[in-house]
Structure formats: C-alpha cells, structure tokens
Write an enzyme that holds these catalytic residues in place. Structure first.
Site, PDB file in Angstrom:
ATOM      1  N   ASP A 221      12.822  29.375 -20.148  1.00 36.84           N
ATOM      2  CA  ASP A 221      11.673  30.280 -20.228  1.00 36.84           C
ATOM      3  C   ASP A 221      11.998  31.365 -21.261  1.00 36.84           C
ATOM      4  OD1 ASP A 221       9.395  31.973 -19.497  1.00 36.84           O
ATOM      5  OD2 ASP A 221       9.225  30.697 -17.744  1.00 36.84           O
ATOM      6  N   HIS A 244      11.538  30.291 -24.604  1.00 37.42           N
ATOM      7  CA  HIS A 244      10.177  30.654 -24.999  1.00 37.42           C
ATOM      8  C   HIS A 244      10.136  31.900 -25.874  1.00 37.42           C
ATOM      9  CE1 HIS A 244       8.306  28.208 -21.434  1.00 37.42           C
ATOM     10  NE2 HIS A 244       9.108  27.490 -22.200  1.00 37.42           N
TER      11      HIS A 244
END
Ligand SMILES: *[C@@H]1O[C@H](CO)[C@@H](O)[C@H](O)[C@H]1NC(C)=O
Ligand SMILES: *[C@@H]1O[C@H](CO)[C@@H](O)[C@H](O)[C@H]1NC(C)=O
Ligand SMILES: *[C@@H]1O[C@H](CO)[C@@H](O)[C@H](O)[C@H]1NC(C)=O
Ligand SMILES: *[C@@H]1O[C@H](CO)[C@@H](O)[C@H](O)[C@H]1NC(C)=O
Ligand SMILES: *[C@@H]1O[C@H](CO)[C@@H](O)[C@H](O)[C@H]1NC(C)=O
Ligand SMILES: *[C@@H]1O[C@H](CO)[C@@H](O)[C@H](O)[C@H]1NC(C)=O
Ligand SMILES: *[C@@H]1O[C@H](CO)[C@@H](O)[C@H](O)[C@H]1NC(C)=O
Ligand SMILES: *[C@@H]1O[C@H](CO)[C@@H](O)[C@H](O)[C@H]1NC(C)=O
Ligand SMILES: *[C@@H]1O[C@H](CO)[C@@H](O)[C@H](O)[C@H]1NC(C)=O
Ligand SMILES: CC(=O)N[C@H]1CO[C@H](CO)[C@@H](O)[C@@H]1O
Length: 383
Positions: A221, A244
């Site tokens: 993430d 991310h």
C-alpha cells in the site's frame, strides 16, 4: 590551608565527574535478565524491563539481544523519568494468528506517552502477516472491516528517534505515529509483498515536526501515508517500491479533520509504484479543511503509474457519491524537478474539486517519458 582548599575542590568536582559518567553510560536492562528465553513469549520480560527503565532517572537502554524471540503483544507506556532506548539486535516475531494476541484489537507493539525515546539496533520486527492475517484483511474494500493490529505504533511521543530497524510483513499498517512532536524515522527498512493488503509503510497524523529519511520502503500500500492535522513533515531520501507511493490522504470523510500545512517530499525515488506523490480527498464527504504549502521536489520515477496526482475524486470501489465534490481546499503546491518514466500516458494528473478549485499550484522542470514508448515525453492530464 592550600591542602584543605584542594581537597574541598576534589570533593566538589568528583561527584560532578561521577554524575557525568553515569549519565554517559546508560543503565542496561537486558530482557534475558528478566526471564526472556527464545521459546517463550517475551512480552512479560519486556514489560518488566520497561517498568524498571521508566522509573530510572538515568538514561536507560533495554536490550533485545541477537536471536529469535516471540512476542505476543506489548503496550509500553510512559512517561519515563529519563531518556529510554530500546535496542533490538534480534528478530522479534509476532503470533501468526491475530486472534491469539491477548488483545486482537490493539496494536502489536505500542510505545505511548514518552519523551526522548529511541528505538535502535539492526533487528527485525516480523509481523508474520502473510501466514494468516492478510487473508482476512479486507479494509481496502470494506469500510466496516475488522481492524488488524498495526505493527509498531508510536503515539503521544516527543523528541524521539526510530532508527535502523526493519519492519516486515505487518498484519496491517507497519508503523504509525499519532500525536507525535519532533519524531524522526531514519534508516528504516520496511518490507512486505507488493500485493499485501493495507500494509502501509509509515502512517503519520495529528503530528508536528516529523522526519522520515534515508529509508527503503517496499510494501503493498502507501509507502508513507499522511492523515490530517500535520505540520512540518519532511520526507527525504526515501526509496519507495513496490507500493502505492507517498500519499497525503485520503481525507474528507471525518468532519473533525484538521488542516495540513508544510509537507516536504524531497530527493525520493519511486520504483514500479502505483503512484509517485499523491493527494487524495473523498467526494461527498463532510470535511472542509485546507491542505497548503505542499512541496514535492527532486523526485525520480521508474515506471510509476501516476508520477504526480492530485485526486479529489478519490472513490475506490464506488464507496461514495461522485455527484457531490470534495470540499477540501488544496493550495500552495510546488512541484519541481521530477524525472523518469511512467507506465501511464501522463506525467501529472490534476483532478481538483469543482467546489474548491486547487489554488496556486506551480509545476516546473517535469521530465517524464513513457516506459512503453521509449522517448515519448508526457504532459499533463487536467480534469
Ligand atoms: C543513576 O544516577 C545517579 C546519579 O545521577 C546515581 O547516583 C545512581 O547510582 C544511578 N543509578 C544507576 C542504577 O546507575
Ligand atoms: C509532549 O509535548 C507536549 C507539548 O509540549 C506536552 O503537552 C506533552 O506532555 C509531552 N509529552 C510527553 C510524554 O512528554
Ligand atoms: C459492522 O460490523 C459489525 C461487526 O463486525 C456489525 O455488528 C455491524 O452491524 C456492521 N456495521 C455495518 C454498518 O455494516
Ligand atoms: C528534537 O528531538 C531531538 C532528539 O530526538 C533533539 O535532539 C532535538 O533537540 C529536538 N528538537 C527540538 C526543536 O526540540
Ligand atoms: C539515502 O538512503 C540510503 C538508504 O538508507 C543510504 O544508503 C544513502 O546513503 C542515503 N543518501 C544520502 C545522500 O544520505
Ligand atoms: C484551517 O485553516 C483556515 C485558514 O487558515 C482556518 O480558518 C481554519 O480555522 C483552519 N481549520 C481548522 C480545523 O483548524
Ligand atoms: C537533495 O539532493 C541534492 C542533490 O543531490 C542535495 O544538494 C540536497 O541537499 C538534497 N536535499 C535534501 C533535503 O536531502
Ligand atoms: C448522489 O448525490 C446526489 C446529490 O446529493 C443525489 O441526488 C443522488 O441521489 C446521490 N446518488 C447516490 C447513488 O447516492
Ligand atoms: C511498468 O509497469 C507496468 C504496470 O504498472 C508493467 O505492466 C510493465 O511491465 C512495467 N514496465 C517496465 C518496463 O518495467
Ligand atoms: C502493527 C502490527 O500489526 N504489527 C503486526 C506486526 O506483526 C505482528 C505479527 O503479526 C502482528 O501481530 C502485528 O499485528
């Protein structure tokens, strides 16, 4: 007369030397002297060492020696009387099954209400999230998910340093820092697979003066995610990927959110990431805060999907209503010297709110080419 004078001088100076000496040498609290053994849960030994350390007026150091240790859970609370360090030289393993933690809703290791704390050593904190926890972590698609513990949680902490340690395979966010003041995260390694759910590297919110530097973060993430109520956050020389990217937000869903001002992301690299730097706010959400003074400078992208993105229509899995725009205002954004490649067709994507258009955004020296079509220089996407 002279002799008396010299001897009283010695009497005066000696305690000062001794006092300096005891201050310079921290008092050591080795967990093995508190009964820690390799095949048992060390939480009690760690807690007992901590209880002794926080009542010591001297500088104290809790040592987790080399070796592999099992730790079910630990909440270490201050304040302490003197500076406290935990040096992890070993590998500390969590229980694989989150439900076997004494309190499955609490964090794995939390350090709260301390001043002058240091976490050091070159040891590893291994959340063992891969074994069972990730399969049940659906917080990315389910707003009402059962929260898994954050690996290392630092809250209400002042003037502290977290350095050199590795956090691996957390069940959820790896490291978080809430209500921190002047806390530095230096030379950290965060590792989890690119497809592990919600394993954000470092999450900071409600804090001021936070430094994240010289670290390598590979996760499933955000490498760094920033919540609300932040000032003076400096992120320097972080290598992110997979992951991310470095994100401000998502913001907007909570009416009590507070402003963000003074975020500096400099000299960072993004390798095969979903985003480089991203600001994300929810539409159809109540918060009306201001995000200002945001600096993104000297960034290198290696096939990042969205090198620079302001997304005020952040609405994954259609959990919101796109017809009402975000009410969050973004102003004073500086983007300078961004180079490299992307897998998408744009270098910069600005999707600002129709209710609160982005104000005073300056972008210069962006040189991003397509990773697919070599040499094709890419521009902006505005909508
Ligand atoms: C702590 O420091 C004080 C003086 O500063 C000293 O008297 C005392 O012995 C020290 N305690 C330990 C356990 O080192
Ligand atoms: C941290 O600093 C804040 C603001 O000065 C203060 O209110 C708080 O008590 C401090 N916390 C600790 C644990 O020293
Ligand atoms: C959320 O989950 C809890 C238990 O997991 C359940 O009791 C509650 O009804 C759920 N709420 C919503 C809005 O789905
Ligand atoms: C911040 O904390 C560090 C210790 O980690 C300390 O040396 C420094 O003086 C603090 N800075 C301020 C402005 O308080
Ligand atoms: C950046 O961080 C990396 C990884 O920790 C380190 O090896 C390198 O020396 C740092 N670079 C600078 C300029 O400090
Ligand atoms: C956000 O900043 C604006 C402008 O400085 C200020 O008017 C507002 O009260 C701030 N909001 C919060 C929640 O602090
Ligand atoms: C970023 O890198 C440049 C050039 O390598 C260097 O001059 C600058 O001091 C660095 N800035 C930070 C904040 O690390
Ligand atoms: C979205 O919001 C608009 C305006 O508030 C409303 O008319 C519409 O029914 C909403 N749509 C959904 C799917 O909730
Ligand atoms: C770039 O990333 C995309 C996925 O985002 C991947 O499919 C592609 O193979 C990557 N290209 C290179 C050259 O690494
Ligand atoms: C914070 C957090 O979730 N840490 C995880 C780190 O890993 C241990 C071991 O799984 C987990 O228990 C923790 O939950």
């Amino acid at each position: 007369m002279t002799i008396k004078c010299i001897s009283s001088l010695i009497l005066l100076v000696l305690p000062l030397i001794l006092a300096y000496h005891t201050f310079a040498q921290p008092q050591i609290f080795d967990i093995t002297t508190y009964g820690a053994t390799p095949d048992t849960d060390i939480s009690e030994a760690l807690l007992n060492a901590w209880e002794d350390a926080i009542v010591s007026a001297n500088e104290s150091k809790i040592v987790i020696p080399q070796g592999t240790w099992m730790l079910s859970q630990a909440e270490l609370a201050g304040p302490g009387l003197g500076p406290i360090e935990i040096e992890n030289q070993g590998t500390v393993l969590a229980n694989a099954d989150p439900n076997s933690m004494p309190n499955p809703k609490a964090q794995w290791i939390a350090v709260n209400y301390v001043n002058s704390f240091t976490l050091s050593g070159h040891g590893v904190f291994d959340g063992q999230g891969a074994l069972q926890a990730w399969a049940t972590n659906d917080c990315n698609v389910n707003r009402n998910c059962s929260k898994l513990p954050i690996n290392l949680s630092f809250n209400f902490m002042n003037n502290s340093v977290i350095q050199d340690v590795t956090s691996k395979d957390s069940k959820n966010f790896h490291i978080n820092c809430l209500a921190c003041m002047n806390v530095s995260f230096i030379r950290l390694t965060v590792v989890a697979p690119g497809d592990s759910p919600n394993t954000d590297g470092i999450h900071v919110a409600r804090s001021t003066m936070v430094n994240i530097a010289d670290s390598v973060i590979a996760t499933g993430d955000d490498c760094v995610s920033m919540g609300d109520d932040l000032t003076q956050v400096y992120i320097h020389n972080v290598t992110c990927g997979p992951g991310h990217g470095i994100s401000i937000g998502s913001l907007g869903r909570n009416l009590n959110e507070r402003n963000i001002s003074g975020i500096y992301v400099k000299n960072c690299s993004f390798i095969q990431t979903q985003n480089g730097v991203r600001i994300k706010t929810w539409p159809s959400a109540p918060a009306t805060i201001i995000l200002s003074n945001l600096h993104f400078e000297n960034l290198i992208m290696q096939n990042a999907s969205n090198p620079i993105i302001i997304d005020q229509q952040y609405c994954p899995w259609n959990l919101c209503n796109l017809t009402s725009p975000s009410l969050i205002e973004i102003r004073q954004v500086r983007i300078k010297n961004v180079k490299g490649t992307t897998s998408s067709s744009h270098a910069v994507k600005l999707s600002c709110s129709s209710a609160k258009p982005c104000d005073d955004v300056k972008i210069g020296d962006v040189d991003i080419t397509s990773a697919k079509m070599e040499g094709t220089k890419l521009g902006f996407s505005l909508r």
